[in-house]
Design a protein around this motif. Structure first.
Motif, PDB file in Angstrom:
ATOM      1  N   ALA A 112       0.880  -1.152  -0.010  1.00  0.00           N
ATOM      2  CA  ALA A 112       0.005   0.128   0.099  1.00  0.00           C
ATOM      3  C   ALA A 112       0.896   1.197  -0.140  1.00  0.00           C
ATOM      4  N   VAL A 113       0.451   2.375  -0.653  1.00  0.00           N
ATOM      5  CA  VAL A 113       1.238   3.538  -0.833  1.00  0.00           C
ATOM      6  C   VAL A 113       0.246   4.719  -0.275  1.00  0.00           C
ATOM      7  N   SER A 114       0.725   5.489   0.674  1.00  0.00           N
ATOM      8  CA  SER A 114       0.087   6.712   1.023  1.00  0.00           C
ATOM      9  C   SER A 114       0.564   7.838   0.424  1.00  0.00           C
ATOM     10  N   ALA A 115      -0.328   8.540  -0.459  1.00  0.00           N
ATOM     11  CA  ALA A 115       0.110   9.408  -1.450  1.00  0.00           C
ATOM     12  C   ALA A 115      -0.340  10.675  -1.438  1.00  0.00           C
ATOM     13  N   ASP A 116       0.430  11.848  -1.702  1.00  0.00           N
ATOM     14  CA  ASP A 116       0.019  13.058  -1.823  1.00  0.00           C
ATOM     15  C   ASP A 116      -0.822  13.307  -3.077  1.00  0.00           C
ATOM     16  N   ILE A 117      -1.908  13.404  -3.353  1.00  0.00           N
ATOM     17  CA  ILE A 117      -2.699  13.457  -4.597  1.00  0.00           C
ATOM     18  C   ILE A 117      -2.203  14.721  -5.534  1.00  0.00           C
ATOM     19  N   LEU A 118      -1.857  15.863  -5.033  1.00  0.00           N
ATOM     20  CA  LEU A 118      -1.675  16.797  -5.980  1.00  0.00           C
ATOM     21  C   LEU A 118      -0.054  16.281  -6.625  1.00  0.00           C
ATOM     22  N   SER A 119       0.614  15.735  -5.762  1.00  0.00           N
ATOM     23  CA  SER A 119       1.970  15.289  -6.246  1.00  0.00           C
ATOM     24  C   SER A 119       1.821  14.488  -7.509  1.00  0.00           C
ATOM     25  N   LEU A 120       0.833  13.605  -7.339  1.00  0.00           N
ATOM     26  CA  LEU A 120       0.595  12.497  -8.448  1.00  0.00           C
ATOM     27  C   LEU A 120       0.285  13.235  -9.790  1.00  0.00           C
ATOM     28  N   VAL A 121       0.110  14.409 -10.012  1.00  0.00           N
ATOM     29  CA  VAL A 121      -0.245  15.321 -11.123  1.00  0.00           C
ATOM     30  C   VAL A 121       1.294  15.055 -11.919  1.00  0.00           C
ATOM     31  N   LEU A 122       2.117  15.103 -11.242  1.00  0.00           N
ATOM     32  CA  LEU A 122       3.671  15.091 -11.792  1.00  0.00           C
ATOM     33  C   LEU A 122       4.427  13.695 -11.674  1.00  0.00           C
ATOM     34  N   LEU A 123       4.013  12.991 -10.673  1.00  0.00           N
ATOM     35  CA  LEU A 123       4.838  11.795 -10.225  1.00  0.00           C
ATOM     36  C   LEU A 123       4.169  10.679 -10.822  1.00  0.00           C
ATOM     37  N   THR A 124       4.888   9.597 -10.833  1.00  0.00           N
ATOM     38  CA  THR A 124       4.463   8.168 -11.609  1.00  0.00           C
ATOM     39  C   THR A 124       3.350   7.759 -10.757  1.00  0.00           C
ATOM     40  N   PRO A 125       2.283   7.676 -11.288  1.00  0.00           N
ATOM     41  CA  PRO A 125       1.344   7.003 -10.156  1.00  0.00           C
ATOM     42  C   PRO A 125       1.635   5.800  -9.772  1.00  0.00           C
ATOM     43  N   PRO A 126       1.470   5.371  -8.315  1.00  0.00           N
ATOM     44  CA  PRO A 126       1.508   4.026  -7.813  1.00  0.00           C
ATOM     45  C   PRO A 126       1.188   2.760  -8.555  1.00  0.00           C
ATOM     46  N   GLY A 127       0.004   2.943  -9.014  1.00  0.00           N
ATOM     47  CA  GLY A 127      -0.735   1.878  -9.961  1.00  0.00           C
ATOM     48  C   GLY A 127       0.124   1.359 -10.963  1.00  0.00           C
ATOM     49  N   GLU A 128       0.971   2.370 -11.498  1.00  0.00           N
ATOM     50  CA  GLU A 128       1.835   2.047 -12.540  1.00  0.00           C
ATOM     51  C   GLU A 128       3.300   1.475 -12.148  1.00  0.00           C
ATOM     52  N   PHE A 129       3.606   1.378 -10.916  1.00  0.00           N
ATOM     53  CA  PHE A 129       4.608   0.321 -10.704  1.00  0.00           C
ATOM     54  C   PHE A 129       4.219  -0.694  -9.731  1.00  0.00           C
ATOM     55  N   GLY A 130       2.800  -1.228  -9.823  1.00  0.00           N
ATOM     56  CA  GLY A 130       2.307  -2.424  -9.300  1.00  0.00           C
ATOM     57  C   GLY A 130       1.692  -2.336  -7.881  1.00  0.00           C
ATOM     58  N   VAL A 131       1.508  -1.496  -7.228  1.00  0.00           N
ATOM     59  CA  VAL A 131       0.954  -1.351  -5.760  1.00  0.00           C
ATOM     60  C   VAL A 131      -0.299  -1.883  -5.888  1.00  0.00           C
ATOM     61  N   ASP A 132      -0.837  -2.415  -4.650  1.00  0.00           N
ATOM     62  CA  ASP A 132      -1.943  -2.987  -4.438  1.00  0.00           C
ATOM     63  C   ASP A 132      -3.253  -1.950  -4.141  1.00  0.00           C
ATOM     64  N   VAL A 133      -2.909  -1.375  -3.269  1.00  0.00           N
ATOM     65  CA  VAL A 133      -3.703   0.032  -2.676  1.00  0.00           C
ATOM     66  C   VAL A 133      -3.039   1.377  -2.526  1.00  0.00           C
ATOM     67  N   VAL A 134      -3.593   2.351  -2.842  1.00  0.00           N
ATOM     68  CA  VAL A 134      -3.289   3.988  -2.624  1.00  0.00           C
ATOM     69  C   VAL A 134      -4.131   4.543  -1.882  1.00  0.00           C
ATOM     70  N   VAL A 135      -3.601   5.198  -0.698  1.00  0.00           N
ATOM     71  CA  VAL A 135      -4.751   5.966  -0.094  1.00  0.00           C
ATOM     72  C   VAL A 135      -3.967   7.339   0.076  1.00  0.00           C
ATOM     73  N   GLY A 136      -4.859   8.197   0.668  1.00  0.00           N
ATOM     74  CA  GLY A 136      -4.166   9.549   0.943  1.00  0.00           C
ATOM     75  C   GLY A 136      -5.303  10.387   0.925  1.00  0.00           C
ATOM     76  N   THR A 137      -5.497  11.929   1.162  1.00  0.00           N
ATOM     77  CA  THR A 137      -6.310  12.774   1.320  1.00  0.00           C
ATOM     78  C   THR A 137      -6.272  13.651   0.125  1.00  0.00           C
ATOM     79  N   THR A 138      -7.665  14.115  -0.104  1.00  0.00           N
ATOM     80  CA  THR A 138      -7.999  15.044  -1.054  1.00  0.00           C
ATOM     81  C   THR A 138      -8.160  16.555  -0.505  1.00  0.00           C
ATOM     82  N   GLN A 139      -7.469  16.875   0.540  1.00  0.00           N
ATOM     83  CA  GLN A 139      -7.676  18.040   1.198  1.00  0.00           C
ATOM     84  C   GLN A 139      -7.097  19.046   0.402  1.00  0.00           C
ATOM     85  N   ARG A 140      -5.923  18.988  -0.512  1.00  0.00           N
ATOM     86  CA  ARG A 140      -5.462  19.853  -1.184  1.00  0.00           C
ATOM     87  C   ARG A 140      -6.281  20.178  -2.359  1.00  0.00           C
ATOM     88  N   PHE A 141      -7.306  19.778  -2.718  1.00  0.00           N
ATOM     89  CA  PHE A 141      -8.146  19.939  -4.004  1.00  0.00           C
ATOM     90  C   PHE A 141      -9.096  20.860  -3.242  1.00  0.00           C
TER      91      PHE A 141
END
Length: 950
Positions: free
Chosen positions: A240-269
């Motif tokens: 599982a990866v706990s990710a910053d959702i705004l950073s995923l606009v620029l960073l490789t999405p965790p799903g693309e390197f094979g993780v099973d779960v991605v969590v986080g908060t959308t507070q930045r939106f």
């Protein structure tokens, strides 16, 4: 009429109506009705010791004055919380709009298509940005979402791992501190062993089932986790990866390197900081885990005519069905906040999000360059928005706070700075000047942002996102305003008519209670600022906790749990800690009546307890003889009883003190579910009945709006012996002196919406609170009497009275071919949301009118129910083509050239005269749940995907 008395505005029944209603229910006075409803031995003998009621004008002046005690510094603390900019069009048309914030959970899909579409947008945003196949409709906060990931992956362990008892879970040392604290809370009762360490040094042994990583890390470092995930997969370890959702606009999405779960908060939106919440968390995973994902999922299906429709999918995961077999007790989302976050993405679109993310990143790079020119060493090799510098932290802090700036001070020589969407060039120059002053140097002014990147190519995103039409149409305020309004018109909310949901208490959410949420000095405070900067918040939270303790009769309150289910879990964990402190950690049996809310057994299992169910008698009450047998059988292991009072059946059981004494006599503690507290406030309380802890649903009894299914707040109030164990927080000290680890991410949970309940109590005062309870009971008994003869009430008290709600039995109508669902759908044609369907008894409706409704509205509802009963009487199981089976009727049906029904259009759409004045049109016909579950589509898929499912 006293125009400055808030109670007269909140309570819908006028004095002249009260006399008529009392006559209808067969009593002379309101006191007589209460005497016949609530057992005398549990009645309060003295009024609640609360401050005198304020007028609305006085309260708004008071709350404004308190807000000025909050010091709103520029905060660059990070740790999962960042200032964001709420677009005014979203703030005005959603956050401040009762059409959105007074709606109920979308269980009745046909009158919730607007909210459902907004949530589908949210799920699409999350799935696209994380690179995962499936996302839910939000969870409570990032830390609890991470804990749900840990437990879900525990639940889906391979057969081999389960057989060998594999219980170890690796947690990266870069995980947020509040998340780590919460993982400790959740793992202990389940026997999961946390191993905390450096992900680069982790040994991939066969004794681990899962791992959690932070992306970027808590101090901003961006790591390439692809090798870690590959090795984990080789060793059958889920990640599982706990990710910053705004950073995923620029960073490789965790799903693309094979993780099973991605969590986080959308507070930045676009969601305000609000001193910790509420914020919509996200949870994304693989489709393989669709039956295990916690919370709600919105999916696409079709209606009776084959048109596309939306509804909540895969509802077999709901706790009221799975009960103690449920893998999570979550039954709340953060719908209002998820809607706002989804609209933020709709408004900005993919190009707008790229602009925002790049600006944030370039701001961080520019800052790092400027500080390095001052001779400071920046330690993050790769980062998105957060840098760490080596310097004399104490001196920097002194100068920063003099300039009303907060940084994160990691240790004596390390300062972390997290920039955000709101950080301007002026802010950058202020930050640099603070460090320059600390170093006694002069800094060159920053004139423009750097365009360099600190992200190596191997972690940069290459894939597109948000290509769906909805994210590329509404980028002007005019267009978004109209889109929001289009969705709002599809939803039946409290601003249209009464929502009489039993156990859910859909009462007035007064405008004066809501207004403070938009005030900047309440909205823009980071939860981890020094406590002296939040004096206004601290006053409100302490006063609210004190008032809730007074109302419940208990010694202390924790506001940390941010939903009712969290409150249940927190209460049981406090009981568990209490037993352990007395060397009685072996006490692990939790007795729960068969009539309890489904979250009760799920919470007990999560708290490491064994559930023992006790029977209810023919009157729906707890079977005391059976309870006594169970207590004696498990006396040595008895930890707790979970009881709802008044009961889930809407009855004040007279044996309650006998029941609680029985538990205490055998070493257990009593947990009272506060779902029905609206029938207690000012008349009785949990302490009097013998409870030791209760949770309160502030989104029910204390007027926080349901927001379409969240936010919720579920504080716990406890007796003296449990006070030391109230939950703490690893960043800001709170809780008891023997505090259990965190229950939710923020120290005081969803602080911003606690302002609503504070206002509710302060404006009603003791007499207003008590009278609200009395009128809630009167309204329920009035409806009961008005429907008498047409519908049977399943359970009543010993004097034939209902509490604040009642259950009407719809099972006899099956002989006419009519199910309870048909009544629920037909009510839509009359302009009403259905009461609670088939809970706690299948084939029934549970009705709760609340104190906010007028007699005129109660009469309209009863008129609708009686009209429906006449329609039932003429229905036949041999002829399903009738007005009930075909409900709800849409505008499209009524205006179609073809009408193939054996009743008139007027009968379908306008069965009673009052409907013509204020007609609500369901936007789709009855939805097909089974079809949607067979063909699960949970994002804004193109129409081709829907056609393929066909």
């Amino acid at each position: 009429m006293k125009t400055d008395v808030f109670a007269l505005r909140h309570i819908g029944i006028k004095e002249e109506d009260q006399e008529h209603m009392l006559k209808t229910v067969g009593t002379e006075t309101l006191d007589q009705l209460i005497y016949e409803t609530i057992p005398n031995d549990i009645r309060l003998k003295e009024p609640l010791q609360l401050k005198a009621a304020m007028s609305e004008h006085k309260f708004l002046a008071h709350i404004q004055e308190l807000s000025e005690q909050n010091q709103v510094f520029r905060s660059y603390i990070g740790l999962g919380y960042h200032e964001s900019l709420t677009p005014s069009v979203i703030k005005r048309n959603i956050l401040e709009n009762p059409g959105w914030y007074t709606a109920y959970t979308p269980y009745q899909a046909e009158i919730a298509q607007g909210r459902l579409e907004a949530l589908l947008n949210f799920q699409t945003v999350v799935a696209d940005l994380t690179g995962m196949e499936l996302a839910n409709a939000s969870l409570l906060d990032e830390s609890t979402a991470a804990a749900e990931a840990m437990t879900m992956l525990y639940d889906v362990r391979s057969r081999e791992q389960k057989k060998n008892g594999i219980l170890k879970f690796f947690v990266s040392e870069e995980v947020l501190p509040q998340t780590l604290s919460l993982l400790k809370t959740r793992s202990k009762p389940l026997g999961i062993e946390l191993v905390i360490g450096n992900h680069e040094e982790f040994t991939f042994g066969q004794d681990f089932y899962g791992a959690l990583l932070q992306y970027p890390g808590k101090y901003g470092q961006v790591n390439d986790y692809s090798d870690f995930v590959s090795k984990a997969q080789e060793n059958d370890i889920k990640v599982a990866v706990s990710a910053d959702i705004l950073s995923l606009v620029l960073l490789t999405p965790p799903g693309e390197f094979g993780v099973d779960v991605v969590v986080g908060t959308t507070q930045r939106f676009g969601i305000p900081l609000g001193y910790g919440g509420p914020h919509a968390a996200f949870f994304a995973t693989k489709e393989a885990y669709k039956r295990n994902i916690p919370g709600r999922i919105i999916g696409i299906t079709k209606d009776t005519d084959g048109n596309m429709a939306l509804r909540m999918a895969l509802q077999t995961r709901e706790q009221h069905i799975k009960r103690d077999k449920a893998t999570s007790n979550i039954c709340t989302a953060q719908v209002l906040l998820a809607v706002m976050a989804g609209m933020y993405a709709v408004y900005h679109g993919p190009e707008g999000l790229k602009y925002i993310a790049r600006k944030v990143h370039h701001t961080a790079v520019t800052l790092a360059d400027a500080l390095e020119k001052l001779g400071l060493y920046q330690t993050n090799l790769s980062y998105f928005d957060t840098i760490t510098v080596k310097t004399e932290a104490k001196r920097v802090r002194t100068i920063a706070e003099q300039n009303e700036v907060n940084f994160l001070y990691i240790d004596d020589e390390t300062v972390s700075i997290a920039v955000n969407e709101a950080t301007s060039l002026q802010d950058l120059n202020q930050i640099v000047s603070i460090f320059a002053e600390a170093l006694e140097k002069k800094a060159a002014p920053i004139e423009e942002l750097s365009t360099k990147t600190a992200l190596p190519s191997n972690v940069q995103r290459q894939s597109n996102f948000l290509q769906n039409e909805v994210f590329n149409l509404y980028h002007s305020e005019t267009e978004l305003m109209r889109y929001i309004k289009k969705l709002e018109r599809k939803d039946l909310s409290l601003n249209h008519s009464m929502i009489s949901l039993g156990s859910c208490t859909m009462k007035l959410n007064a405008a004066s209670e809501m207004l403070p949420l938009s005030m900047a000095r309440w909205a823009n405070i980071h939860p981890f600022v020094p406590i002296e900067q939040a004096k206004g918040y601290q006053y409100v939270l302490k006063e609210l906790a004190k008032d809730l303790s007074t109302i419940t009769g208990f010694a202390a309150t924790s506001l940390q749990p941010n939903s009712g289910a969290q409150g249940e879990y927190a209460g049981l964990m406090v009981i568990r800690a209490y037993h352990e402190s007395r060397n009685e950690g072996h006490r692990n049996v939790c007795i729960i009546p068969a009539s309890a809310h489904g979250t009760n057994p799920a919470s007990a299992v999560m708290a490491g307890m064994k559930v023992v169910v006790t029977k209810t008698d023919e009157r729906g009450n707890i079977d005391v003889a059976d309870l006594e047998d169970k207590v004696l059988k498990h006396a040595d292991q008895l930890a707790a009883l979970m009881v709802t009072y008044p009961s889930t059946h809407g009855v004040f059981e007279s044996s309650i003190k006998q029941i609680t004494q029985l538990i205490h006599d055998h070493g257990g503690q009593v947990y009272m579910d506060g779902a029905n507290m609206n029938a207690q406030v000012g008349l009785t309380n949990p302490a009097i009945i013998g409870a030791d802890v209760c949770h309160l649903n502030l989104h029910k009894t204390f007027a926080i709006p349901h927001g379409g299914g969240g936010p919720g707040v579920g504080p716990i109030c406890v007796a003296e012996q449990l006070v030391p164990f109230l939950p703490g927080n690893p960043v800001v000290e709170t809780g008891g002196d023997k505090a259990i680890t965190a229950i939710s991410a923020a120290p005081w949970g969803s602080s911003l919406v606690c302002l609503i309940s504070y206002g509710y109590i302060k404006m009603l005062g003791e007499s207003g609170l008590r009278h609200s309870t009395e009128i809630a009971i009167l309204n329920a008994n009035y409806i009961k009497q008005k429907l008498s003869g047409a519908y049977d009430v399943l359970y009543t008290g010993e004097n034939g009275r209902a509490a604040h709600e009642m259950i009407i039995d719809c099972r006899p109508f099956k002989k006419n071919g009519i199910e309870v669902t048909d009544i629920a759908k037909r009510l839509m044609d009359y302009g009403f949301h259905a009461p609670t369907v088939s809970f706690p008894v299948a084939g029934t409706l549970m009705i709760e009118p609340t104190e906010s409704e007028s007699r005129a509205e109660l009469d309209r509802f009863c008129e609708a129910m009686l009209s429906i009963k006449e329609e039932i009487n003429t229905a036949s199981s041999d002829e399903p083509n009738n007005v009930l089976k075909n409900s709800p009727h849409t505008l499209d049906m009524l205006t179609n050239d073809t009408w193939d029904f054996p009743y008139s259009r007027q009968k379908a759409a306008f069965p009673l005269p009052f409907i013509q004045e204020n007609k609500f049109w369901p936007s789709v016909r009855r939805v097909d749940d089974a079809y949607g579950d067979r063909n699960l589509i949970c994002t804004c898929a193109p129409i081709e995907a829907y056609a393929e499912a066909e």
